[in-house]
Scaffold this active site. Structure first.
Site, PDB file in Angstrom:
ATOM      1  N   ASP A 132       0.782  -1.594   0.292  1.00  0.00           N
ATOM      2  CA  ASP A 132      -0.167  -0.085   0.270  1.00  0.00           C
ATOM      3  C   ASP A 132       0.940   1.295   0.137  1.00  0.00           C
ATOM      4  O   ASP A 132       2.072   1.433   0.260  1.00  0.00           O
ATOM      5  CB  ASP A 132      -1.241  -0.471   0.965  1.00  0.00           C
ATOM      6  CG  ASP A 132      -1.525  -0.806   1.707  1.00  0.00           C
ATOM      7  OD1 ASP A 132      -2.498  -1.768   0.242  1.00  0.00           O
ATOM      8  OD2 ASP A 132      -2.783  -0.757   2.261  1.00  0.00           O
ATOM      9  N   GLN A 161      -0.213   6.938  -6.020  1.00  0.00           N
ATOM     10  CA  GLN A 161      -2.104   7.871  -5.570  1.00  0.00           C
ATOM     11  C   GLN A 161      -1.763   9.228  -7.046  1.00  0.00           C
ATOM     12  O   GLN A 161      -1.097   9.710  -6.937  1.00  0.00           O
ATOM     13  CB  GLN A 161      -1.680   8.327  -4.711  1.00  0.00           C
ATOM     14  CG  GLN A 161      -1.481   7.792  -3.416  1.00  0.00           C
ATOM     15  CD  GLN A 161      -0.735   7.871  -2.074  1.00  0.00           C
ATOM     16  OE1 GLN A 161       0.380   8.632  -2.177  1.00  0.00           O
ATOM     17  NE2 GLN A 161      -1.282   7.330  -1.370  1.00  0.00           N
ATOM     18  N   ARG A 182      -1.625  -1.014  -8.270  1.00  0.00           N
ATOM     19  CA  ARG A 182      -2.975  -0.521  -7.748  1.00  0.00           C
ATOM     20  C   ARG A 182      -2.930   0.910  -8.124  1.00  0.00           C
ATOM     21  O   ARG A 182      -1.965   1.425  -7.810  1.00  0.00           O
ATOM     22  CB  ARG A 182      -3.225  -1.136  -6.602  1.00  0.00           C
ATOM     23  CG  ARG A 182      -4.740  -0.604  -6.585  1.00  0.00           C
ATOM     24  CD  ARG A 182      -5.055  -0.256  -4.739  1.00  0.00           C
ATOM     25  NE  ARG A 182      -4.724  -1.605  -4.339  1.00  0.00           N
ATOM     26  CZ  ARG A 182      -4.088  -1.918  -3.064  1.00  0.00           C
ATOM     27  NH1 ARG A 182      -3.885  -1.202  -2.376  1.00  0.00           N
ATOM     28  NH2 ARG A 182      -4.069  -3.485  -3.090  1.00  0.00           N
ATOM     29  N   THR A 224     -11.611   1.637  -6.682  1.00  0.00           N
ATOM     30  CA  THR A 224     -12.412   3.336  -6.512  1.00  0.00           C
ATOM     31  C   THR A 224     -13.491   2.920  -7.052  1.00  0.00           C
ATOM     32  O   THR A 224     -14.068   1.906  -6.847  1.00  0.00           O
ATOM     33  CB  THR A 224     -12.335   3.945  -9.020  1.00  0.00           C
ATOM     34  OG1 THR A 224     -12.696   5.487  -7.741  1.00  0.00           O
ATOM     35  CG2 THR A 224     -12.003   4.018  -9.138  1.00  0.00           C
TER      36      THR A 224
HETATM   37  P1  FDA Z   1     -14.930   9.506  -4.118  1.00  0.00           P
HETATM   38  O1  FDA Z   1     -14.243   8.994  -2.927  1.00  0.00           O
HETATM   39  O2  FDA Z   1     -13.474  10.653  -4.720  1.00  0.00           O
HETATM   40  O3  FDA Z   1     -15.612   9.449  -4.464  1.00  0.00           O
HETATM   41  C1  FDA Z   1     -17.034   9.518  -5.841  1.00  0.00           C
HETATM   42  C2  FDA Z   1     -17.308   8.720  -6.533  1.00  0.00           C
HETATM   43  O4  FDA Z   1     -17.846   7.674  -6.545  1.00  0.00           O
HETATM   44  C3  FDA Z   1     -18.992   9.314  -5.683  1.00  0.00           C
HETATM   45  O5  FDA Z   1     -18.418  10.842  -5.723  1.00  0.00           O
HETATM   46  C4  FDA Z   1     -19.589   8.755  -5.696  1.00  0.00           C
HETATM   47  O6  FDA Z   1     -20.245   9.532  -6.706  1.00  0.00           O
HETATM   48  C5  FDA Z   1     -18.914   7.954  -5.588  1.00  0.00           C
HETATM   49  N1  FDA Z   1     -19.169   6.685  -3.689  1.00  0.00           N
HETATM   50  C6  FDA Z   1     -17.642   6.988  -3.624  1.00  0.00           C
HETATM   51  N2  FDA Z   1     -18.030   6.191  -2.330  1.00  0.00           N
HETATM   52  C7  FDA Z   1     -19.651   5.774  -2.291  1.00  0.00           C
HETATM   53  C8  FDA Z   1     -20.679   5.172  -0.913  1.00  0.00           C
HETATM   54  N3  FDA Z   1     -19.458   4.619  -0.168  1.00  0.00           N
HETATM   55  N4  FDA Z   1     -21.667   5.109  -1.948  1.00  0.00           N
HETATM   56  C9  FDA Z   1     -22.195   5.019  -3.771  1.00  0.00           C
HETATM   57  N5  FDA Z   1     -21.056   5.868  -3.637  1.00  0.00           N
HETATM   58  C10 FDA Z   1     -19.857   6.091  -4.124  1.00  0.00           C
HETATM   59  N6  FDA Z   1      -5.465   4.822  -0.809  1.00  0.00           N
HETATM   60  C11 FDA Z   1      -3.768   5.584  -0.736  1.00  0.00           C
HETATM   61  O7  FDA Z   1      -3.644   6.367  -0.113  1.00  0.00           O
HETATM   62  N7  FDA Z   1      -3.205   4.187  -0.509  1.00  0.00           N
HETATM   63  C12 FDA Z   1      -3.384   2.937  -0.831  1.00  0.00           C
HETATM   64  O8  FDA Z   1      -3.133   1.935  -0.443  1.00  0.00           O
HETATM   65  C13 FDA Z   1      -4.917   2.990  -1.051  1.00  0.00           C
HETATM   66  N8  FDA Z   1      -5.469   1.967  -0.976  1.00  0.00           N
HETATM   67  C14 FDA Z   1      -6.679   1.225  -1.587  1.00  0.00           C
HETATM   68  C15 FDA Z   1      -7.528   0.038  -2.318  1.00  0.00           C
HETATM   69  C16 FDA Z   1      -8.228   0.172  -2.302  1.00  0.00           C
HETATM   70  C17 FDA Z   1      -9.215  -1.328  -2.545  1.00  0.00           C
HETATM   71  C18 FDA Z   1      -9.778   1.349  -3.068  1.00  0.00           C
HETATM   72  C19 FDA Z   1     -11.019   0.969  -3.288  1.00  0.00           C
HETATM   73  C20 FDA Z   1      -9.088   2.456  -2.509  1.00  0.00           C
HETATM   74  C21 FDA Z   1      -7.511   3.024  -1.902  1.00  0.00           C
HETATM   75  N9  FDA Z   1      -7.557   3.313  -1.434  1.00  0.00           N
HETATM   76  C22 FDA Z   1      -5.989   4.102  -0.529  1.00  0.00           C
HETATM   77  C23 FDA Z   1      -8.167   4.706  -1.286  1.00  0.00           C
HETATM   78  C24 FDA Z   1      -8.131   6.084  -2.332  1.00  0.00           C
HETATM   79  O9  FDA Z   1      -7.418   6.558  -2.882  1.00  0.00           O
HETATM   80  C25 FDA Z   1      -9.267   6.623  -1.748  1.00  0.00           C
HETATM   81  O10 FDA Z   1      -8.887   7.229  -1.160  1.00  0.00           O
HETATM   82  C26 FDA Z   1     -10.617   5.891  -1.923  1.00  0.00           C
HETATM   83  O11 FDA Z   1     -10.762   5.098  -3.152  1.00  0.00           O
HETATM   84  C27 FDA Z   1     -12.004   6.914  -1.898  1.00  0.00           C
HETATM   85  O12 FDA Z   1     -11.781   7.316  -3.384  1.00  0.00           O
HETATM   86  P2  FDA Z   1     -12.405   7.017  -5.156  1.00  0.00           P
HETATM   87  O13 FDA Z   1     -11.939   6.738  -6.352  1.00  0.00           O
HETATM   88  O14 FDA Z   1     -13.713   6.245  -4.260  1.00  0.00           O
HETATM   89  O15 FDA Z   1     -13.295   8.320  -5.061  1.00  0.00           O
END
Ligand code: FDA
Length: 305
Positions: A132, A161, A182, A224
């Site tokens: 990670d 990231q 990832r 994501t």
């Molecule tokens: P974001 O949070 O910006 O959400 C975008 C949109 O997605 C929202 O507007 C909504 O439409 C939809 N959405 C999001 N959550 C929802 C919900 N609960 N219900 C419905 N819709 C929703 N970070 C890091 O710094 N180091 C790491 O090693 C990792 N590892 C990691 C592994 C995995 C498998 C994942 C999925 C994520 C990570 N992360 C991470 C976290 C990552 O950096 C990030 O903080 C989160 O995934 C949130 O960002 P999103 O891309 O999901 O979109």
């Protein structure tokens, strides 16, 4: 208001006292929605349930910022035990590891020794390990250690990231290592000196690095919950005829479970990041910071007590 909540959760995520109390009192405040349980035995059943639905897993033994070499070695022992369970029970699961849990804040030697023990066992049992990515201050050393380990073991990948300015350069650089990456938006609070403060720019950079790494021909996990990014990835893989063996989607346990299944039913690989262990507080706070709407779960958890 949302920004204030987000900052408060990020601040709490690093609070040592709260982390200690949380370890003592077990999963509370709705954290069970995001964390599989305290032990590998409980987590194992969660993995089986997910596998039965067609979902792959990456398992994370929770813990970070170990400054005691014995604790870091114990964390490595937990990972090795998890690898043995995955091998024995033939689970479709990889392992994710934070280097600060392995002693990154102690020394390179400590972290390398722990990671070599884990990777050797994982190689024997054909389990893939993803390192990670933590906060910016540890990014350079994490990548240095990743490169060292990748020169010794094939079964290791890492995370980049999209919010960091440096990431496009890192994707180029890691091409030479044929890195299994990832790609994520980024979960830590960073200064505008090192990371895009504007969500729009993060999303744009995310799309850019997804396309770059896919077109470079290297394995890409798009991690994501964002429909816009998922749709963009589908367009790119269709346009450039990227085989399904070269990429996968990933989401966190407890977040958008229906969407996870929809993606599997469309014929894509979906891997769920499943955390377990007693050190759940920092992870839980970061999930709340990402989506303060989840605070409703905390309030429900408090009322139920
Ligand atoms: P974001 O949070 O910006 O959400 C975008 C949109 O997605 C929202 O507007 C909504 O439409 C939809 N959405 C999001 N959550 C929802 C919900 N609960 N219900 C419905 N819709 C929703 N970070 C890091 O710094 N180091 C790491 O090693 C990792 N590892 C990691 C592994 C995995 C498998 C994942 C999925 C994520 C990570 N992360 C991470 C976290 C990552 O950096 C990030 O903080 C989160 O995934 C949130 O960002 P999103 O891309 O999901 O979109």
């Amino acid at each position: 208001m949302e920004k204030l909540l987000r900052n408060s959760f990020m601040f709490l995520s690093k609070n040592k006292m709260m982390t200690k109390l949380a370890k003592k009192y077990g999963l509370r405040f709705g954290a069970a929605r995001f964390v599989a349980g305290n032990t590998i035995d409980v987590a194992k059943d969660v993995i089986k349930q997910l596998n039965n639905k067609g979902l792959d897993v990456t398992l994370d033994y929770l813990g970070e910022f170990n400054t005691d070499a014995n604790e870091a070695a114990e964390a490595a022992d937990h990972c090795i035990k998890a690898i043995e369970v995955i091998g024995r029970e033939r689970l479709k699961s990889q392992i994710s590891i934070k280097l600060t849990s392995m002693g990154l804040d102690i020394s390179d030697d400590v972290v390398l020794e722990n990671m070599r023990r884990i990777l050797a066992k994982a190689k024997d049992l054909r389990v893939f390990i993803t390192i990670d990515m933590e906060d910016y201050s540890r990014c350079e050393r994490t990548l240095k250690i990743y490169k060292q380990l990748k020169s010794e073991y094939d079964n290791v990948g890492t995370v980049l990231q999209a919010y960091l300015y440096r990431t496009v350069k890192d994707v180029e650089d890691l091409g030479a290592y044929q890195a299994n990456l990832r790609l994520v938006k980024g979960a830590y609070k960073e200064s505008a000196n090192v990371a895009y403060p504007d969500k729009k720019d993060v999303d744009q950079n995310f799309k850019k690095i997804i396309k770059m790494h896919l077109l470079n021909g290297h394995y890409t996990a798009i991690a994501t919950h964002d429909d816009q990014i998922i749709e963009y990835t589908k367009q790119i893989v269709n346009k450039y005829k990227i085989p399904k063996t070269q990429f996968e989607f990933q989401m966190l346990y407890g977040i958008r479970p229906e969407k996870q299944l929809d993606i599997v039913h469309e014929g894509y690989k979906m891997r769920v990041y499943v955390p377990y262990g007693t050190d759940w507080f920092g992870y839980f706070m970061r999930r709340l910071a990402e989506r303060p709407a989840n605070v409703a779960f905390v309030l429900k958890g408090l009322i139920k007590r």
